[in-house]
Scaffold this active site. Sequence first.
Site: not given
Length: 391
Positions: A105, A285, A323, A325, A328, A354
Site C-alpha cells: 500500500d 485485504d 475448519c 486449521c 481447530c 484460524h
Amino acid sequence: MHPITATRAAQTAGAPGDFRIEAEDGAARAGVLHTGHGPVPTPIFMPVGTVGSVKALAPDDLNALNARIILGNTYHLYLRPGDEIVARRGGLHRFAAWDKPILTDSGGYQAFSLSGLRKISEEGVLFRSHLDGSKHLFTPEKVLDIQRNLGSDIMMVLDECVPYGTDHDYTARSIRLTTRWALRSRAAFPAEMTRGGAAHNLLFAITQGGFFRDLRTASVEELAPHDFDGFAIGGLSVGEPKPEMYELLAHTAPQLPAGKPRYLMGVGTPLDIMAGIRCGVDMFDCVLPTRNARNGTLYTSLGKVNIKRREFAEDDGPLDPACSCYACRTFSRAYLRHLYVSGELLSFRLNSLHNLTHYLDLVTRARQHILAGTFEDLYAATAALYPDDAA
RNA sequence: GCGGACGUAGCUCAGUUGGCAGAGCACCUGGUUGUGGCCCAGGGGGUCGUGGGUUCAAUCCCCAUCGUUCGCC
C-alpha cells in the site's frame, strides 16, 4: 508432478501483469493474476502484514493456511526499518523470508488514518512520523521509489482517501488530485520500467469519489484509459452505514476495466467480501481477521464467535468443527478462551491462524463456486450466516 | 500488655462539616474494515468489619467488639 516443477509450470504460464479470467458467474469472476513471484488465483484475500510481518504468524503458518499474497505498507516500512535497509537485504521477500507475491500500500490510507499528523498539497502528503515526530514528504514518485526498493510485486499509487461526510465540492477536487497523482506515477515509472523491468513491479491505480455516484464514475473514467495493471476501489468502509457502502460498491465495481484485476481496498467482513465478489471484485485485504483474532472475535462456519465469552469456559468442542486449521484440529474452545483471557501470545497466533484460514477458505470456495456456476448459493449462505450485516 | 492508624465493590482506594454510595482496575456484553497487541460503547456488582447507642436521618458522631497494621514496654 513434482511440487517445484508444478510451481515453475504455473509461473511460466503467464507473464507478470497477465490477468486471465477463467470463468464468470453473473458479475463474479474467477481468474489468475500473474506476478513476478508467481500466480495468484482470484478472487483472493490478502492478509495484512503492515511492517513486513503478518502479526503473530510466520511464513510457514501463512503457507499452511494457503495464503497466496500478502500486504506490506510503504509508510510503515519506510519509517522503520527504512526501505533502503530492506533493499540492501535483498528486498522485502528475502528480508521477511516470504517468496510469494507482496502488494504494498502506498501510504495514502495513512494520510487518512493518521490524519492528525499530515498535510496534503499538490506535491504530495507531508507526514509527521508517528514514531518520532520527524517530517517526511511523500510524493507520488517517492512512494513508488520506496515500493521498488521494497521489491513490491504490486505497487499502489499515492491517493487521497476522504473521510465519510466529506462534501461533494471537496471530494470532486480530491479525485482530480488523486488522478493527477496516478498519472504522475505512471509517467515517472512507465510500464516498461516496472512491469517490464527485472523486478516486475505491477502498478495499480486507485479510484476514489467518496459517497457520490457521479464522482465515483468520474474517477473511474479518468483512470481507466491509462496503462495500469489493475484498478482499486478506495475510500469505502470509512465509517459509512453498510447499505451505503454496498450501494457505492455495486455502482463502481462494474465500471472498472473488465480485463484487469479489481481490488477493493481495506474490505472487509466475510459478507462484505462475498458482496464484493458478487459485484466483480477480484482482490481484497483487511485487517479484520487478524486484528479481531487478537481481540477475541473469530469467524467460523457457524458465524461470528466471541471466544472471550464466559459461555465457552467449559466448552470442550472445537472452535469450528468444519475448519481444518491447526487451532481447530488441536484445541478446545475452553482452552482458546483461557489463552485469550490470560493474554497469552499463543492466543494471538492460534486465533490469527484460524481467522485467516477461514478467510482464505472462503475465497477458495468462492472461486470453486464461480467455476461451477453456483456462486449465488455461497453468497446466500454467507448472507444467512450474518443476518445483521446484510444490506 | 499499652498507645496509634486503618477496616467502604473481586482488588487498590476516594468520599460523606450526618441527607439516594464513588473512581481506577478486574469482571460481563457489544463494537473494531488499505493494523500500534490499541481503542471505543454499554452493563452487573457494596447491610460502608460486627453489635449497640445518639439522631427525623448514621457509612460518617459515641461505646463495645473482632480483624489488620505500626510504635513502645
